[in-house]
Design a protein around this motif. Structure first.
Motif, PDB file in Angstrom:
ATOM      1  N   SER A   1      67.561  81.669  44.181  1.00 27.82           N
ATOM      2  CA  SER A   1      67.703  83.109  44.418  1.00 27.82           C
ATOM      3  C   SER A   1      66.923  83.482  45.679  1.00 27.82           C
ATOM      4  CB  SER A   1      67.176  83.906  43.227  1.00 27.82           C
ATOM      5  OG  SER A   1      65.775  83.674  43.057  1.00 27.82           O
ATOM      6  N   LEU A   2      67.295  84.609  46.222  1.00 26.63           N
ATOM      7  CA  LEU A   2      66.630  85.055  47.439  1.00 26.63           C
ATOM      8  C   LEU A   2      65.140  85.284  47.199  1.00 26.63           C
ATOM      9  CD1 LEU A   2      67.527  85.551  50.327  1.00 26.63           C
ATOM     10  CD2 LEU A   2      67.824  87.972  49.765  1.00 26.63           C
ATOM     11  N   ALA A   3      64.782  85.816  46.030  1.00 26.97           N
ATOM     12  CA  ALA A   3      63.375  86.102  45.720  1.00 26.97           C
ATOM     13  C   ALA A   3      62.547  84.827  45.642  1.00 26.97           C
ATOM     14  CB  ALA A   3      63.284  86.872  44.397  1.00 26.97           C
ATOM     15  N   SER A   4      63.081  83.772  44.972  1.00 24.29           N
ATOM     16  CA  SER A   4      62.322  82.529  44.840  1.00 24.29           C
ATOM     17  C   SER A   4      62.221  81.801  46.178  1.00 24.29           C
ATOM     18  CB  SER A   4      62.967  81.626  43.791  1.00 24.29           C
ATOM     19  OG  SER A   4      64.261  81.229  44.201  1.00 24.29           O
ATOM     20  N   ARG A   5      63.286  81.813  46.956  1.00 24.57           N
ATOM     21  CA  ARG A   5      63.217  81.180  48.273  1.00 24.57           C
ATOM     22  C   ARG A   5      62.230  81.903  49.177  1.00 24.57           C
ATOM     23  NH1 ARG A   5      69.270  81.931  48.977  1.00 24.57           N
ATOM     24  NH2 ARG A   5      68.867  81.800  51.211  1.00 24.57           N
ATOM     25  N   TRP A   6      62.217  83.226  49.081  1.00 30.23           N
ATOM     26  CA  TRP A   6      61.257  84.009  49.863  1.00 30.23           C
ATOM     27  C   TRP A   6      59.815  83.692  49.444  1.00 30.23           C
ATOM     28  CZ3 TRP A   6      60.632  87.068  53.972  1.00 30.23           C
ATOM     29  CH2 TRP A   6      59.508  87.895  54.019  1.00 30.23           C
ATOM     30  N   GLN A   7      59.616  83.577  48.126  1.00 33.88           N
ATOM     31  CA  GLN A   7      58.272  83.302  47.633  1.00 33.88           C
ATOM     32  C   GLN A   7      57.771  81.946  48.124  1.00 33.88           C
ATOM     33  OE1 GLN A   7      56.659  85.647  45.963  1.00 33.88           O
ATOM     34  NE2 GLN A   7      54.777  84.423  45.954  1.00 33.88           N
ATOM     35  N   ARG A   8      58.642  80.938  48.094  1.00 36.24           N
ATOM     36  CA  ARG A   8      58.231  79.617  48.571  1.00 36.24           C
ATOM     37  C   ARG A   8      57.898  79.652  50.060  1.00 36.24           C
ATOM     38  NH1 ARG A   8      62.358  77.936  44.927  1.00 36.24           N
ATOM     39  NH2 ARG A   8      63.906  77.839  46.611  1.00 36.24           N
ATOM     40  N   ALA A   9      58.680  80.394  50.819  1.00 34.86           N
ATOM     41  CA  ALA A   9      58.427  80.482  52.258  1.00 34.86           C
ATOM     42  C   ALA A   9      57.100  81.186  52.540  1.00 34.86           C
ATOM     43  CB  ALA A   9      59.572  81.220  52.955  1.00 34.86           C
ATOM     44  N   VAL A  10      56.820  82.237  51.779  1.00 39.92           N
ATOM     45  CA  VAL A  10      55.580  82.993  51.975  1.00 39.92           C
ATOM     46  C   VAL A  10      54.372  82.152  51.576  1.00 39.92           C
ATOM     47  CG1 VAL A  10      54.254  84.979  51.157  1.00 39.92           C
ATOM     48  CG2 VAL A  10      56.650  85.264  51.790  1.00 39.92           C
ATOM     49  N   GLU A  11      54.461  81.446  50.466  1.00 33.37           N
ATOM     50  CA  GLU A  11      53.350  80.612  50.007  1.00 33.37           C
ATOM     51  C   GLU A  11      53.066  79.471  50.976  1.00 33.37           C
ATOM     52  OE1 GLU A  11      54.443  79.426  46.122  1.00 33.37           O
ATOM     53  OE2 GLU A  11      53.856  81.329  45.182  1.00 33.37           O
ATOM     54  N   SER A  12      54.088  79.034  51.708  1.00 35.14           N
ATOM     55  CA  SER A  12      53.886  77.928  52.651  1.00 35.14           C
ATOM     56  C   SER A  12      52.963  78.324  53.810  1.00 35.14           C
ATOM     57  CB  SER A  12      55.228  77.457  53.211  1.00 35.14           C
ATOM     58  OG  SER A  12      55.812  78.460  54.033  1.00 35.14           O
ATOM     59  N   ILE A  13      52.827  79.626  54.044  1.00 32.22           N
ATOM     60  CA  ILE A  13      51.905  80.084  55.091  1.00 32.22           C
ATOM     61  C   ILE A  13      50.621  80.648  54.497  1.00 32.22           C
ATOM     62  CG2 ILE A  13      53.765  80.561  56.718  1.00 32.22           C
ATOM     63  CD1 ILE A  13      53.499  83.518  56.048  1.00 32.22           C
ATOM     64  N   GLY A  14      50.396  80.400  53.214  1.00 33.98           N
ATOM     65  CA  GLY A  14      49.162  80.827  52.574  1.00 33.98           C
ATOM     66  C   GLY A  14      49.101  82.302  52.271  1.00 33.98           C
ATOM     67  N   ALA A  15      50.247  82.955  52.156  1.00 37.99           N
ATOM     68  CA  ALA A  15      50.275  84.388  51.874  1.00 37.99           C
ATOM     69  C   ALA A  15      50.874  84.622  50.500  1.00 37.99           C
ATOM     70  CB  ALA A  15      51.065  85.129  52.947  1.00 37.99           C
ATOM     71  N   SER A  16      50.915  85.876  50.122  1.00 44.10           N
ATOM     72  CA  SER A  16      51.489  86.248  48.835  1.00 44.10           C
ATOM     73  C   SER A  16      52.189  87.586  48.996  1.00 44.10           C
ATOM     74  CB  SER A  16      50.390  86.357  47.764  1.00 44.10           C
ATOM     75  OG  SER A  16      50.949  86.798  46.541  1.00 44.10           O
ATOM     76  N   ALA A  17      53.495  87.575  48.793  1.00 46.25           N
ATOM     77  CA  ALA A  17      54.265  88.815  48.923  1.00 46.25           C
ATOM     78  C   ALA A  17      55.556  88.658  48.139  1.00 46.25           C
ATOM     79  CB  ALA A  17      54.562  89.113  50.390  1.00 46.25           C
ATOM     80  N   GLU A  18      55.813  89.611  47.285  1.00 47.24           N
ATOM     81  CA  GLU A  18      57.025  89.552  46.471  1.00 47.24           C
ATOM     82  C   GLU A  18      58.223  90.076  47.257  1.00 47.24           C
ATOM     83  OE1 GLU A  18      56.415  91.680  42.897  1.00 47.24           O
ATOM     84  OE2 GLU A  18      54.852  90.334  42.129  1.00 47.24           O
ATOM     85  N   TRP A  19      59.369  89.507  46.893  1.00 48.16           N
ATOM     86  CA  TRP A  19      60.602  90.008  47.473  1.00 48.16           C
ATOM     87  C   TRP A  19      61.055  91.200  46.641  1.00 48.16           C
ATOM     88  CZ3 TRP A  19      63.583  89.071  51.701  1.00 48.16           C
ATOM     89  CH2 TRP A  19      64.843  89.662  51.726  1.00 48.16           C
ATOM     90  N   VAL A  20      61.131  92.350  47.293  1.00 44.52           N
ATOM     91  CA  VAL A  20      61.526  93.584  46.592  1.00 44.52           C
ATOM     92  C   VAL A  20      62.898  93.993  47.075  1.00 44.52           C
ATOM     93  CG1 VAL A  20      60.931  95.971  46.099  1.00 44.52           C
ATOM     94  CG2 VAL A  20      59.119  94.270  46.396  1.00 44.52           C
ATOM     95  N   GLU A  21      63.812  94.058  46.124  1.00 45.55           N
ATOM     96  CA  GLU A  21      65.169  94.468  46.474  1.00 45.55           C
ATOM     97  C   GLU A  21      65.195  95.974  46.739  1.00 45.55           C
ATOM     98  OE1 GLU A  21      67.946  92.830  47.014  1.00 45.55           O
ATOM     99  OE2 GLU A  21      66.838  90.951  46.773  1.00 45.55           O
ATOM    100  N   PRO A  22      65.940  96.382  47.765  1.00 44.60           N
ATOM    101  CA  PRO A  22      66.038  97.815  48.042  1.00 44.60           C
ATOM    102  C   PRO A  22      66.749  98.533  46.910  1.00 44.60           C
ATOM    103  CG  PRO A  22      67.642  96.590  49.352  1.00 44.60           C
ATOM    104  CD  PRO A  22      66.761  95.572  48.665  1.00 44.60           C
ATOM    105  N   GLN A  23      66.342  99.791  46.707  1.00 48.70           N
ATOM    106  CA  GLN A  23      66.974 100.579  45.649  1.00 48.70           C
ATOM    107  C   GLN A  23      68.399 100.916  46.030  1.00 48.70           C
ATOM    108  OE1 GLN A  23      65.602 101.273  42.723  1.00 48.70           O
ATOM    109  NE2 GLN A  23      63.724 100.197  43.326  1.00 48.70           N
ATOM    110  N   ALA A  24      69.302 100.846  45.054  1.00 44.99           N
ATOM    111  CA  ALA A  24      70.704 101.124  45.311  1.00 44.99           C
ATOM    112  C   ALA A  24      70.925 102.617  45.566  1.00 44.99           C
ATOM    113  CB  ALA A  24      71.532 100.668  44.119  1.00 44.99           C
TER     114      ALA A  24
END
Length: 209
Positions: free
Chosen positions: A186-209
């Motif tokens: 999923s986009l959220a899990s791929r984003w999380q792995r990418a963020v953690e690879s740079i030592g950061a922490s940020a959740e993927w937040v989907e825009p409100q419909a």
């Protein structure tokens, strides 16, 4: 002719003058010294002045040195506090810049998905290559599912894979089930792995419909 003898008045005056002028002084009794008065000399006065000046200088020097030490200690403490504040400020600025960069990256990814939705095809191919050779169920957003069917439908059917529409799945991501194996792409899990690879922490937040 002058008188041979002085008159009575002259004799009395002379006697008084003689007695007053030649009074015999008695010596001081033995063992008794006459009191002596020693006045300070010019050298003594200058020495006293120098001593007083030196004492005042020494006292002032000690006081000034103590004040200088206290001032130096206070300045050292202020410098340490300033260094700590600057370090904290640097850390805060770095975190804010990182957060801003991640937010920009999120928006870029969203815009890229909207501008090039066919990128999901590469995601499907890469995900299938990570699973054992067996039939898989590919869960996709309905719009992505339609896109994958039109481009890879025949190939996926030939390999025994099936496409499952999942409205809760964000566009650009997928989830695959293959027997006991599961792959979350999923986009959220791929984003999380990418963020953690740079030592950061940020959740993927989907825009409100």
């Amino acid at each position: 002719m002058p008188a041979m003898f002085p008159n009575k008045q002259d004799v009395s005056a002379w006697q008084r003058w003689e007695l007053g002028s030649f009074e015999t002084k008695r010596p001081a009794p033995s063992g008794t010294a006459a009191p002596a008065t020693n006045l300070p000399t010019v050298e003594d006065i200058e020495r006293i002045h120098r001593d007083a000046h030196k004492q005042g200088y020494d006292a002032g020097y000690e006081e000034g040195t103590a004040r200088a030490r206290m001032e130096a200690l206070r300045l050292h403490t202020l410098v340490e506090q300033l260094d700590g504040a600057l370090a904290a400020l640097d850390q805060q600025v770095a975190e804010e810049l990182l957060g801003l960069s991640l937010e920009v990256a999120r928006r870029v990814v969203r815009q890229a998905i909207k501008a090039r939705p066919e990128a999901i095809l590469d995601v499907v191919r890469e995900a299938l290559n990570q699973l054992p050779q067996q039939h898989a169920a590919i869960h996709l957003h309905p719009e992505d599912a339609a896109l994958v069917r039109s481009h890879l439908g025949d190939q996926l059917d030939h390999l025994g894979h099936r496409i499952v529409e999942e409205p809760g799945q964000a566009r650009g991501g997928l989830r695959i089930e293959a027997g006991a194996s599961q792959l979350d792409a999923s986009l959220a899990s791929r984003w999380q792995r990418a963020v953690e690879s740079i030592g950061a922490s940020a959740e993927w937040v989907e825009p409100q419909a």
